[in-house]
Write a protein that holds these residues in place. Structure first.
Motif, PDB file in Angstrom:
ATOM      1  N   PRO A  39      -4.240  -4.594   1.460  1.00 16.93           N
ATOM      2  CA  PRO A  39      -3.454  -3.474   0.952  1.00 16.93           C
ATOM      3  C   PRO A  39      -2.217  -3.278   1.830  1.00 16.93           C
ATOM      4  O   PRO A  39      -2.216  -3.648   3.001  1.00 16.93           O
ATOM      5  CB  PRO A  39      -4.407  -2.289   1.075  1.00 16.93           C
ATOM      6  N   MET A  41       0.540  -0.126   2.687  1.00 16.07           N
ATOM      7  CA  MET A  41       0.896   1.279   2.503  1.00 16.07           C
ATOM      8  C   MET A  41       2.402   1.404   2.687  1.00 16.07           C
ATOM      9  O   MET A  41       2.900   1.325   3.801  1.00 16.07           O
ATOM     10  CB  MET A  41       0.135   2.148   3.527  1.00 16.07           C
ATOM     11  N   ASN A  67       0.440   1.879  -2.736  1.00 17.70           N
ATOM     12  CA  ASN A  67      -0.255   0.671  -2.289  1.00 17.70           C
ATOM     13  C   ASN A  67       0.417  -0.509  -2.990  1.00 17.70           C
ATOM     14  O   ASN A  67       0.166  -0.770  -4.162  1.00 17.70           O
ATOM     15  CB  ASN A  67      -1.744   0.739  -2.622  1.00 17.70           C
ATOM     16  N   LEU A  73      -6.710   0.258  -0.857  1.00 16.83           N
ATOM     17  CA  LEU A  73      -6.274   0.842   0.409  1.00 16.83           C
ATOM     18  C   LEU A  73      -7.218   1.983   0.761  1.00 16.83           C
ATOM     19  O   LEU A  73      -7.441   2.890  -0.046  1.00 16.83           O
ATOM     20  CB  LEU A  73      -4.844   1.360   0.270  1.00 16.83           C
ATOM     21  N   THR A 125      -5.068  -1.716   6.710  1.00 15.38           N
ATOM     22  CA  THR A 125      -3.812  -2.446   6.536  1.00 15.38           C
ATOM     23  C   THR A 125      -3.541  -3.280   7.781  1.00 15.38           C
ATOM     24  O   THR A 125      -4.243  -3.173   8.776  1.00 15.38           O
ATOM     25  CB  THR A 125      -2.661  -1.452   6.314  1.00 15.38           C
TER      26      THR A 125
END
Length: 144
Positions: A39, A41, A67, A73, A125
Motif C-alpha cells: 500500500p 499512503m 491508498n 493499507l 507502508t
C-alpha cells in the motif's frame, strides 16, 4: 521468578487491533522486497497551519489521503509529540484506490506563541512511518 513475570507482562498486549492477514511487512525475512505489492499512503498535503488561535481553543483539521498502492493499507497507530495533539484514523483497512481522512485536533490550553506539532503515522507502508505536521500561533485572550 522475576524474569518469568517480566516475560508474561511484556507478551500480554492487545493484538486484536490489526488483523494479521492484511499486514504485509516489506523487507521481511523472506527477502522479498517487491514494493509493487504494497500500500502507498499519498496525502494531499503533509502540513497544516491553523494560523492565529486564541489560547484555550481546540482546532481540528482533516488530512485527506489516498491508498495509491496495490494492497490494503492498515494504520496501526498515530503518536503525537505532546498530549495537546490527537489523531483519529480509519480502523479498517483502506482498499487500493480508496480515499480517507486522518483528523487531527490541537488543544491550545496552556500554550502560547508559535506551536509546531508532529504526528507519526505507523502503517504497513514502506517506509512504515509517515509524519504530518500542524502549526499554530497561540495568542492569549484579550482581557477587558
Amino acid at each position: 521468578m522475576v524474569i518469568g513475570l517480566i516475560v508474561l507482562i511484556s507478551c500480554s498486549g492487545d493484538r486484536s487491533q490489526v488483523p494479521a492477514n492484511v499486514v504485509n511487512i516489506p523487507n521481511s525475512a523472506s527477502g522479498d522486497q517487491n514494493l509493487d505489492r504494497l500500500p502507498v499512503m499519498e496525502f494531499v498535503k503533509l502540513e497544516h497551519d491553523f494560523g492565529k488561535v486564541i489560547q484555550g481553543e481546540v482546532v481540528s483539521y482533516a488530512f485527506k489521503f489516498k491508498n495509491t498502492g496495490n494492497a490494503d493499507l492498515v494504520i496501526a497507530n498515530i503518536s503525537a509529540t505532546c498530549g495537546c495533539t490527537a489523531g483519529k484514523y480509519p480502523k479498517l483497512p483502506v482498499k487500493p484506490g480508496e480515499e480517507e481522512f486522518i483528523e487531527i485536533s490541537f488543544n491550545s490550553s496552556g500554550k502560547e506563541g508559535f506551536q509546531n506539532k508532529t504526528l507519526d503515522i505507523a502503517a504497513n507502508t514502506q517506509p512504515s512511518i509517515t509524519t504530518i505536521t500542524v502549526k499554530a500561533m497561540v495568542f492569549l485572550p484579550e482581557r477587558n
